[in-house]
Design a protein around this motif. Structure first.
Motif, PDB file in Angstrom:
ATOM      1  N   TYR A 111       0.850  -1.189   0.000  1.00 53.45           N
ATOM      2  CA  TYR A 111       0.000   0.000   0.000  1.00 53.45           C
ATOM      3  C   TYR A 111       0.885   1.238   0.000  1.00 53.45           C
ATOM      4  O   TYR A 111       1.566   1.532   0.984  1.00 53.45           O
ATOM      5  N   ARG A 118       1.113   5.130   0.110  1.00 47.10           N
ATOM      6  CA  ARG A 118       0.340   6.315   0.512  1.00 47.10           C
ATOM      7  C   ARG A 118       0.863   7.505  -0.282  1.00 47.10           C
ATOM      8  O   ARG A 118       2.058   7.793  -0.249  1.00 47.10           O
ATOM      9  N   THR A 148      -7.000   4.150  -3.373  1.00 46.73           N
ATOM     10  CA  THR A 148      -7.799   4.706  -2.288  1.00 46.73           C
ATOM     11  C   THR A 148      -8.059   6.153  -2.675  1.00 46.73           C
ATOM     12  O   THR A 148      -7.281   6.770  -3.402  1.00 46.73           O
ATOM     13  N   SER A 208      -6.999  10.403  -5.802  1.00 45.07           N
ATOM     14  CA  SER A 208      -6.293   9.278  -5.202  1.00 45.07           C
ATOM     15  C   SER A 208      -5.534   9.717  -3.955  1.00 45.07           C
ATOM     16  O   SER A 208      -4.945  10.794  -3.918  1.00 45.07           O
ATOM     17  N   PHE A 227     -14.297  -0.023   0.682  1.00 44.03           N
ATOM     18  CA  PHE A 227     -13.312   0.545   1.593  1.00 44.03           C
ATOM     19  C   PHE A 227     -12.142  -0.414   1.764  1.00 44.03           C
ATOM     20  O   PHE A 227     -12.319  -1.636   1.741  1.00 44.03           O
ATOM     21  N   LEU A 228     -10.975   0.169   1.987  1.00 40.57           N
ATOM     22  CA  LEU A 228      -9.800  -0.556   2.455  1.00 40.57           C
ATOM     23  C   LEU A 228      -9.688  -0.242   3.936  1.00 40.57           C
ATOM     24  O   LEU A 228      -9.646   0.926   4.326  1.00 40.57           O
ATOM     25  N   MET A 272     -10.664  -5.524   2.350  1.00 44.73           N
ATOM     26  CA  MET A 272     -11.387  -4.715   1.404  1.00 44.73           C
ATOM     27  C   MET A 272     -12.843  -5.129   1.576  1.00 44.73           C
ATOM     28  O   MET A 272     -13.152  -6.324   1.523  1.00 44.73           O
ATOM     29  N   ARG A 303     -17.921   4.700   6.377  1.00 43.85           N
ATOM     30  CA  ARG A 303     -16.619   4.391   6.990  1.00 43.85           C
ATOM     31  C   ARG A 303     -16.754   3.689   8.341  1.00 43.85           C
ATOM     32  O   ARG A 303     -15.990   2.785   8.649  1.00 43.85           O
ATOM     33  N   HIS A 341     -10.119   3.754   4.313  1.00 48.28           N
ATOM     34  CA  HIS A 341      -9.973   4.538   3.089  1.00 48.28           C
ATOM     35  C   HIS A 341     -11.049   4.136   2.092  1.00 48.28           C
ATOM     36  O   HIS A 341     -11.312   2.946   1.915  1.00 48.28           O
ATOM     37  N   TRP A 383     -12.125   3.037  -1.373  1.00 50.53           N
ATOM     38  CA  TRP A 383     -11.324   2.220  -2.285  1.00 50.53           C
ATOM     39  C   TRP A 383     -12.184   1.789  -3.455  1.00 50.53           C
ATOM     40  O   TRP A 383     -13.401   1.628  -3.304  1.00 50.53           O
TER      41      TRP A 383
END
Length: 187
Positions: free
Chosen positions: A6, A8, A41, A51, A110-111, A148, A154, A171, A173
């Motif tokens: 991942y 960021r 994300t 992103s 979401f991740l 995921m 959230r 996050h 996603w």
């Protein structure tokens, strides 16, 4: 062995990533048959979402190959990432994101990353797309979990993967890949 990668985004990297999209996808084409999950994300879920990071879960022979995948990737090489989380991944559900066919109107994807060695068990749900444990590169130490998921918001996403020590990231996603691509291309 599966690896969780991942990246960021660093602040202001969105334009750079857009300009490198074709290079990124071409790089990923070489791993198409090995990808478990992929995708960006995002800041939100609308058309104007930007992103905030890039997720890949990939099956590779060893940690050296995983490092090459993570650090030779065009976004990383160009400096788009502020940091990269690279871990072994134990795929508890044993499926890819392309195996997930359930969708619910009004739910987002979401991740969820829950770092820390302890915490309550995840809530197994039909809304889990991919779920697994995050391990040190040598596979020995348990670092946390990642999932995921599809959820209405959230908070509901975070509730599926509770962290005992409170270090949970959630996050927005979405499934990644070339526009219109639904499955990894055959080798």
């Amino acid at each position: 062995m599966e690896y969780f990668v991942y990246g960021r985004d660093r602040p202001g990297a969105f334009g750079l990533k857009v300009s490198l999209s074709e290079d990124h996808w071409t790089f990923m084409d070489g791993y198409a048959e090995r990808l478990i999950a992929r995708g960006p994300t995002l800041t939100g879920d609308g058309d104007d979402a930007e992103s905030t990071g890039s997720l890949h879960i990939v099956d590779l022979p060893d940690a050296e190959a995983a490092r090459a995948f993570a650090y030779e990737e065009p976004y990383h090489r160009a400096g788009a990432f502020e940091s990269v989380l690279l871990c072994r991944f134990h795929n508890v559900l044993g499926r890819t994101m392309w195996d997930f066919t359930k969708t619910v109107d009004g739910y987002g994807r979401f991740l969820v990353i829950a770092m820390g060695g302890s915490g309550p068990a995840p809530v197994m749900s039909r809304h889990m797309i991919v779920y697994g444990e995050l391990l040190a590169l040598d596979g020995e130490a348990r670092l946390g979990r990642a999932a995921m998921v599809e959820a209405p918001d959230r908070e509901a996403a975070a509730a599926l993967l509770p962290a005992g020590d409170g270090r949970t990231e959630v996050h927005m996603w979405r499934f990644g890949g070339r526009p219109g691509e639904r499955r990894p291309r055959p080798a």
